[in-house]
Design an enzyme around this catalytic site. Structure first.
Site, PDB file in Angstrom:
ATOM      1  N   GLY A   1      31.104  40.541  39.534  1.00 32.88           N
ATOM      2  CA  GLY A   1      31.530  39.643  40.612  1.00 32.88           C
ATOM      3  C   GLY A   1      33.037  39.755  40.811  1.00 32.88           C
ATOM      4  O   GLY A   1      33.538  39.904  41.936  1.00 32.88           O
ATOM      5  N   HIS A   2      33.771  39.717  39.692  1.00 29.06           N
ATOM      6  CA  HIS A   2      35.225  39.889  39.763  1.00 29.06           C
ATOM      7  C   HIS A   2      35.574  41.296  40.283  1.00 29.06           C
ATOM      8  O   HIS A   2      36.491  41.466  41.079  1.00 29.06           O
ATOM      9  CB  HIS A   2      35.848  39.715  38.375  1.00 29.06           C
ATOM     10  CG  HIS A   2      35.658  38.358  37.762  1.00 29.06           C
ATOM     11  ND1 HIS A   2      34.869  38.146  36.656  1.00 29.06           N
ATOM     12  CD2 HIS A   2      36.154  37.138  38.084  1.00 29.06           C
ATOM     13  CE1 HIS A   2      34.900  36.866  36.321  1.00 29.06           C
ATOM     14  NE2 HIS A   2      35.668  36.223  37.169  1.00 29.06           N
TER      15      HIS A   2
ATOM     16  N   LYS B   1      30.753  32.372  45.236  1.00 29.08           N
ATOM     17  CA  LYS B   1      30.024  31.746  44.125  1.00 29.08           C
ATOM     18  C   LYS B   1      30.498  30.306  43.900  1.00 29.08           C
ATOM     19  O   LYS B   1      29.708  29.423  43.596  1.00 29.08           O
ATOM     20  CB  LYS B   1      30.240  32.608  42.878  1.00 29.08           C
ATOM     21  CG  LYS B   1      30.088  31.934  41.547  1.00 29.08           C
ATOM     22  CD  LYS B   1      28.650  31.779  41.185  1.00 29.08           C
ATOM     23  CE  LYS B   1      28.393  31.179  39.822  1.00 29.08           C
ATOM     24  NZ  LYS B   1      29.431  30.455  39.178  1.00 29.08           N
TER      25      LYS B   1
ATOM     26  N   GLN C   1      35.147  25.379  45.798  1.00 27.33           N
ATOM     27  CA  GLN C   1      36.506  25.802  45.427  1.00 27.33           C
ATOM     28  C   GLN C   1      37.178  26.557  46.578  1.00 27.33           C
ATOM     29  O   GLN C   1      38.342  26.291  46.903  1.00 27.33           O
ATOM     30  CB  GLN C   1      36.430  26.684  44.182  1.00 27.33           C
ATOM     31  CG  GLN C   1      37.726  27.355  43.799  1.00 27.33           C
ATOM     32  CD  GLN C   1      37.614  28.042  42.454  1.00 27.33           C
ATOM     33  OE1 GLN C   1      37.682  27.377  41.428  1.00 27.33           O
ATOM     34  NE2 GLN C   1      37.441  29.344  42.438  1.00 27.33           N
TER      35      GLN C   1
HETATM   36  P1  AMP Z   1      36.447  32.643  37.365  1.00 33.98           P
HETATM   37  O1  AMP Z   1      37.044  33.718  36.511  1.00 33.98           O
HETATM   38  O2  AMP Z   1      35.020  32.341  37.041  1.00 33.98           O
HETATM   39  O3  AMP Z   1      37.323  31.434  37.511  1.00 33.98           O
HETATM   40  O4  AMP Z   1      36.350  33.271  38.813  1.00 33.98           O
HETATM   41  C1  AMP Z   1      37.427  33.960  39.398  1.00 33.98           C
HETATM   42  C2  AMP Z   1      37.025  34.305  40.806  1.00 33.98           C
HETATM   43  O5  AMP Z   1      35.859  35.118  40.783  1.00 33.98           O
HETATM   44  C3  AMP Z   1      36.690  33.068  41.647  1.00 33.98           C
HETATM   45  O6  AMP Z   1      37.200  33.244  42.946  1.00 33.98           O
HETATM   46  C4  AMP Z   1      35.189  33.065  41.613  1.00 33.98           C
HETATM   47  O7  AMP Z   1      34.618  32.438  42.739  1.00 33.98           O
HETATM   48  C5  AMP Z   1      34.878  34.542  41.612  1.00 33.98           C
HETATM   49  N1  AMP Z   1      33.535  34.800  41.094  1.00 33.98           N
HETATM   50  C6  AMP Z   1      32.989  34.352  39.934  1.00 33.98           C
HETATM   51  N2  AMP Z   1      31.707  34.744  39.818  1.00 33.98           N
HETATM   52  C7  AMP Z   1      31.423  35.454  40.938  1.00 33.98           C
HETATM   53  C8  AMP Z   1      30.245  36.116  41.424  1.00 33.98           C
HETATM   54  N3  AMP Z   1      29.104  36.131  40.749  1.00 33.98           N
HETATM   55  N4  AMP Z   1      30.321  36.736  42.626  1.00 33.98           N
HETATM   56  C9  AMP Z   1      31.469  36.716  43.351  1.00 33.98           C
HETATM   57  N5  AMP Z   1      32.604  36.120  42.946  1.00 33.98           N
HETATM   58  C10 AMP Z   1      32.587  35.499  41.751  1.00 33.98           C
END
Ligand code: AMP
Length: 268
Positions: free
Chosen positions: A27-28, A141, A145
């Site tokens: 995702g990242h 996701k 936010q």
């Molecule tokens: P996090 O590290 O979980 O705080 O997420 C960092 C970024 O990655 C945020 O903008 C999240 O929305 C995005 N993100 C997390 N999981 C996914 C996913 N499965 N698909 C797309 N973006 C994601």
């Protein structure tokens, strides 16, 4: 970081920031690819990795949050990220200023995680001020936010364009999340119920939201370790709850699967 950012600006380089809390997954990776596409090879892609204590309302969640910095750096190298910004801390001991919002953050995740969005907005504002990006990429996701960050950018006049990447899922539908590694044993299988609930809601267009919410809660809680926090149908701009399940609206939901709290959402 800020000195470097000012130098990039002086040199006319375009900068895009991908804020993360690390434990990077596909995702990242998708967001990083979007970032690169936006600024091409002459632009600068910065990935920040910081487990922001201020956005955790539950100390156990903060303690258990996965931390995999060397693997994260490897992924960033593979994707030709120009800089990984991974500070040890971003706050003074006696920090007392921060960003807040009084509408979007009072609902859904905001209700269930007091202080969470103030923590998110404050750290994102700080990252914007440190990295001085032209663009910043967020994932759908975390739909609420993204909505909150767009509102902050609008209301505080940040000269930054927000780009949104689609939710990347595992083959069985589970939305990728750093917390998924905490789903041990059969919790991993049970967790697929969230995306299945979203699919199910797509068959309910035109129905009363209260009825479908009740039905989906029952459906999710058939899993032995699942407990719903909330299920809501909202308009995609202001996140106002809707009385009828309509095409173009969005379902947002949160549930605990054993000890792991997960969120997911989908467009109807
Ligand atoms: P996090 O590290 O979980 O705080 O997420 C960092 C970024 O990655 C945020 O903008 C999240 O929305 C995005 N993100 C997390 N999981 C996914 C996913 N499965 N698909 C797309 N973006 C994601």
């Amino acid at each position: 970081m800020q000195r470097q950012a000012i130098a990039w600006r002086k040199a006319g380089r375009r900068v895009v920031l991908v804020p993360t809390m690390g434990a990077l997954h596909d995702g990242h990776r998708r967001l990083i690819n979007m970032a690169r596409k936006k600024v091409k090879t002459n632009g600068i892609v910065v990935v920040s990795i910081y487990v922001n204590p201020k956005q955790f309302n539950d100390p156990k969640d903060l303690k258990d949050y996965p931390r995999t910095l060397s693997a994260d750096k490897k992924l960033c190298r593979e994707e030709s990220v120009d800089m990984v910004f991974a500070p040890n801390t971003l706050y003074e001991k006696d920090v007392s200023a921060g960003v807040k919002e009084d509408d979007l953050t009072t609902r859904l995740e905001g209700l269930h995680r007091p202080g969470h969005f103030a923590g998110v907005m404050t750290v994102v504002a700080k990252l914007f001020n440190l990295v001085l990006p032209d663009f910043s990429v967020f994932g759908e996701k975390d739909f609420q936010q993204v909505t909150v960050i767009k509102r902050m950018v609008r209301d505080l006049d940040y000269p930054i364009s927000i780009l949104v990447g689609p939710t990347v899922r595992e083959a069985d539908g589970l939305a990728m999340s750093s917390r998924n590694v905490l789903l041990t044993g059969d919790l991993r299988d049970q967790a697929t119920v969230l995306s299945r609930a979203i699919e199910l809601s797509r068959q309910s267009l035109g129905s009363r939201a209260v009825d479908i919410k009740r039905k989906l809660k029952r459906f999710i809680e058939k899993q032995p370790d699942a407990q719903v926090d909330y299920i809501e149908f909202v308009d995609t701009i202001n996140l106002n709850p809707l009385k009828t399940v309509k095409k173009g609206s969005r379902i947002l939901l949160a549930a605990k699967i054993g000890p792991v709290r997960l969120i997911d959402n989908g467009l109807l």
